[in-house]
Design a protein around this motif. Structure first.
Motif, short mmCIF file in Angstrom:
data_model
loop_
_atom_site.label_atom_id
_atom_site.label_comp_id
_atom_site.label_asym_id
_atom_site.label_seq_id
_atom_site.Cartn_x
_atom_site.Cartn_y
_atom_site.Cartn_z
N GLY A 192 -20.00 -11.99 6.77
CA GLY A 192 -18.69 -11.72 6.19
C GLY A 192 -18.11 -10.42 6.73
O GLY A 192 -16.94 -10.34 7.06
N ILE A 208 -11.86 -9.73 14.18
CA ILE A 208 -10.40 -9.88 14.10
C ILE A 208 -9.71 -8.80 14.93
O ILE A 208 -8.86 -9.08 15.77
N ALA A 267 -3.49 -1.65 -18.33
CA ALA A 267 -3.68 -0.62 -17.31
C ALA A 267 -4.08 -1.26 -15.98
O ALA A 267 -3.71 -0.80 -14.92
N LEU A 318 -3.04 -0.85 -11.79
CA LEU A 318 -4.04 -0.76 -10.73
C LEU A 318 -3.80 -1.85 -9.69
O LEU A 318 -3.82 -1.61 -8.49
N ILE A 339 -0.91 -1.08 -7.48
CA ILE A 339 -1.28 -0.12 -6.44
C ILE A 339 -2.09 -0.82 -5.35
O ILE A 339 -1.85 -0.63 -4.15
N GLN A 340 -3.04 -1.66 -5.77
CA GLN A 340 -3.83 -2.39 -4.77
C GLN A 340 -2.95 -3.23 -3.85
O GLN A 340 -3.11 -3.20 -2.64
N VAL A 359 -0.92 -0.96 -1.52
CA VAL A 359 -1.76 -0.36 -0.47
C VAL A 359 -2.11 -1.41 0.58
O VAL A 359 -2.02 -1.17 1.78
N THR A 395 -0.82 -1.21 4.36
CA THR A 395 -1.74 -1.16 5.50
C THR A 395 -1.40 -2.24 6.51
O THR A 395 -1.35 -1.98 7.71
N ILE A 442 1.55 -1.19 8.54
CA ILE A 442 1.21 -0.17 9.53
C ILE A 442 0.54 -0.81 10.73
O ILE A 442 0.84 -0.48 11.88
N VAL A 443 -0.35 -1.76 10.46
CA VAL A 443 -1.02 -2.45 11.57
C VAL A 443 0.01 -3.17 12.44
O VAL A 443 -0.05 -3.10 13.67
N LEU A 478 1.69 -0.74 14.60
CA LEU A 478 0.82 -0.34 15.71
C LEU A 478 0.80 -1.40 16.80
O LEU A 478 0.91 -1.10 17.99
N GLY A 483 -14.74 -12.05 3.36
CA GLY A 483 -14.76 -11.53 4.73
C GLY A 483 -14.03 -12.47 5.68
O GLY A 483 -13.17 -12.06 6.44
N ARG A 528 -10.16 -12.69 5.64
CA ARG A 528 -9.39 -11.68 6.35
C ARG A 528 -8.82 -12.20 7.67
O ARG A 528 -7.81 -11.72 8.15
N ALA A 529 -9.54 -13.14 8.26
CA ALA A 529 -9.11 -13.67 9.54
C ALA A 529 -7.72 -14.31 9.44
O ALA A 529 -7.01 -14.43 10.43
N TYR A 576 -3.92 -13.07 10.76
CA TYR A 576 -3.24 -13.36 12.02
C TYR A 576 -3.21 -14.86 12.22
O TYR A 576 -4.08 -15.56 11.73
#
Lengths: 281, 254
Positions: free
Chosen positions: A46, A53, B16, B20, B23-24, B27, B31, B34-35, B38, B178, B181-182, B185
């Protein structure tokens, strides 16, 4: 409970006992974590998606620009992100999110009566786990290398510096996250701060993208923060290009952040314990 | 429906957490932006995708991530916990369909923030993108988003069924998070073997890339039909795997 007793523990029991404790924690972690081979592998696979990536995206960009972006080729990107996987594994330490549980469930109370500062137990345990991680990492790194064909030709000096630097990175990140986690002693609403910390770390450490590819101002900001010492520097130490002077400079910077971390942790710990006693008192 | 109400009421106690979660979300999307900045400071297009198009991918990725966090992950996590603790027996003794029941027991309301923030990013992407967006695009987007979410649910449930045999499956969550995340893109970026895996084994390609194609006018009817056909196939397969798993479940406590 006086904090003096914790600090003096080290001198009272002597260096040998101290090393024996580390050896024991080390061995325990190795035995414990080898039991969870499958779980550890799931976790690593993971985790490995993340650099794959980045690698794929940046190689695509390098190819689109005729093979090179900011001095990186597909081959050096591959080297960067494969070494990344080892450095990332070295970087996994006790999470600041775990402090809430430690405090709430009173695990700390038993740690407080032990003669050594509790951070040694974390440091020893996670260091032992690293041995398991490195052994399990080797086949994954081989597979990744066969697929992505990294260009990696380190000198002996680079290899030596890399070996020291990954443990330096481990120490710095352990100390930093301990400091961050200890904020939990004063307020439990810390998760938001953690999120912001990790986002800053992701962007300014070289984890997401080599710091060299960031805009100049971002590189300057990264230069005064500890993040690069835990990620970008160890990777670049092995992958290069880096001069011997820069290697020494990087290691000295790491030493500075270690001292900073030790001072910060002992300062906060002393105040935190006072606070903790008052709360549970 | 009752479960949804209880879940929502449960969550409303912890307001509450809502902040949170905001914010998550901010953020995470920040991010991502920003990527993108870049990437596009170095190039004009990533594998043929322009900046607004990749912005749409980021939006869809966030939306689907929100759906996963809202309903899929908490329910699947609960099944694994139930199997480990032996409380799964209670599920089987209830007079309703067990697959349906285990899929709708837990809700994390605040995760819907991601769906809303992601939808905002998609709308923004559509506005800055020059391609005309008509009703057909919106319909294609809705269908493919639903299909994609269902596919992820199916694969996750099939993997969860593995908990009947191998009790320690918590790391599965880590693995899935994990791999997900791929989806940040378009799958076309990845090398062939990985693209195939991300499309058919862990259908992130379908879940994120296809809706993004729909909203940026890149989707063909043929591809949408493949997605719909594939989700029907997966749902049938999941049904079989689940029933087979339940039949083989031997209980942990008894």
């Amino acid at each position: 409970m006086t904090t003096g007793a914790i600090d003096d523990g080290l001198h009272e029991s002597g260096l040998r006992a101290f090393l024996r404790l580390y050896a024991t924690l080390f061995r325990l972690a190795i035995i414990e974590q080898f039991q969870y081979r499958a779980a550890n592998y799931f976790y690593m696979i993971g985790m490995i998606t993340e650099p794959v990536i980045y690698l794929v995206v940046w190689s695509t960009i390098a190819d689109a620009r005729g093979g090179e972006v900011g001095g990186f080729t597909a081959g050096t990107f591959a080297a960067y992100y494969i070494v990344w996987t080892l450095v990332r594994n070295m970087n996994i330490v006790f999470t600041p999110f775990g402090w809430e549980q430690r405090i709430r469930e009173g695990q700390l109370s038993s740690q407080l009566v032990r003669p050594l500062h509790p951070i040694h137990y974390d440091l020893g345990f996670f260091a032992g786990w690293k041995v398991v991680v490195i052994v399990m990492w080797l086949p994954l790194a081989t597979v990744l290398s066969l697929i992505f064909k990294p260009e990696l030709n380190p000198t002996v000096a680079q290899m030596g510096a890399f070996f020291v630097a990954i443990w330096g990175a481990y120490l710095i990140r352990s100390l930093l996250l301990w400091m961050l986690g200890m904020v939990t002693f004063w307020t439990t609403r810390v998760s938001a701060a953690f999120e912001v910390f990790f986002a800053a770390e992701l962007l300014l450490s070289g984890r997401l993208v080599p710091v060299r590819l960031m805009p100049d101002w971002a590189q300057q900001v990264a230069g005064v923060l500890p993040f690069e010492s835990t990620f970008g520097f160890p990777i670049t130490a092995l992958v290069g290009p880096i001069s011997n002077e820069e290697l020494v400079e990087g290691l000295l910077t790491q030493a500075f952040w270690i001292l900073f971390g030790v001072a910060g942790v002992s300062f906060m710990w002393r105040r935190a314990v006072r606070n903790y006693t008052a709360v549970s008192g | 429906m009752t479960f949804l109400r209880i879940g929502v009421m449960n969550e409303l106690q912890y307001r509450a957490n809502f902040f949170l979660q905001i914010i998550q979300s901010v953020v995470a999307v920040g991010t991502g932006l920003i990527v993108l900045a870049l990437i596009f400071s170095q190039t004009d297009a990533l594998d043929g995708w322009t900046r607004p198009q990749l912005l749409a991918v980021l939006g869809v990725f966030t939306m689907v991530g929100g759906v996963i966090g809202f309903i899929i992950e908490p329910n699947m996590g609960r099944v694994m916990a139930d199997v480990r603790q032996g409380t799964f027996d209670y599920v089987l003794t209830k007079p309703v369909d067990s697959q349906l029941l285990v899929s709708v027991r837990e809700f994390r309301l605040w995760k819907l923030t991601d769906v809303i923030v992601g939808a905002g990013v998609v709308v923004w992407a559509v506005i800055v993108d020059d391609a005309p967006t008509g009703l057909a695009n919106v319909a294609g987007f809705a269908v493919s988003l639903l299909a994609g979410s269902l596919m992820i649910y199916c694969v996750w449930l099939m993997l969860t069924t593995g908990a009947f045999w191998f009790v320690r499956m918590e790391m599965l969550q880590e693995l899935f998070t994990g791999l997900y995340r791929a989806g940040q893109y378009p799958v076309g970026v990845y090398p062939g073997w990985l693209r195939a895996g991300l499309t058919f084994l862990i259908p992130i390609g379908f879940a994120v890339t296809v809706p993004s194609e729909a909203v940026t006018g890149r989707l063909t009817i043929g591809r949408l039909a493949v997605a719909v056909g594939f989700v029907l196939f997966l749902m049938a397969l999941t049904r079989i795997v689940w029933q087979w798993g339940v039949k083989n479940y031997s209980g942990a406590s008894a």
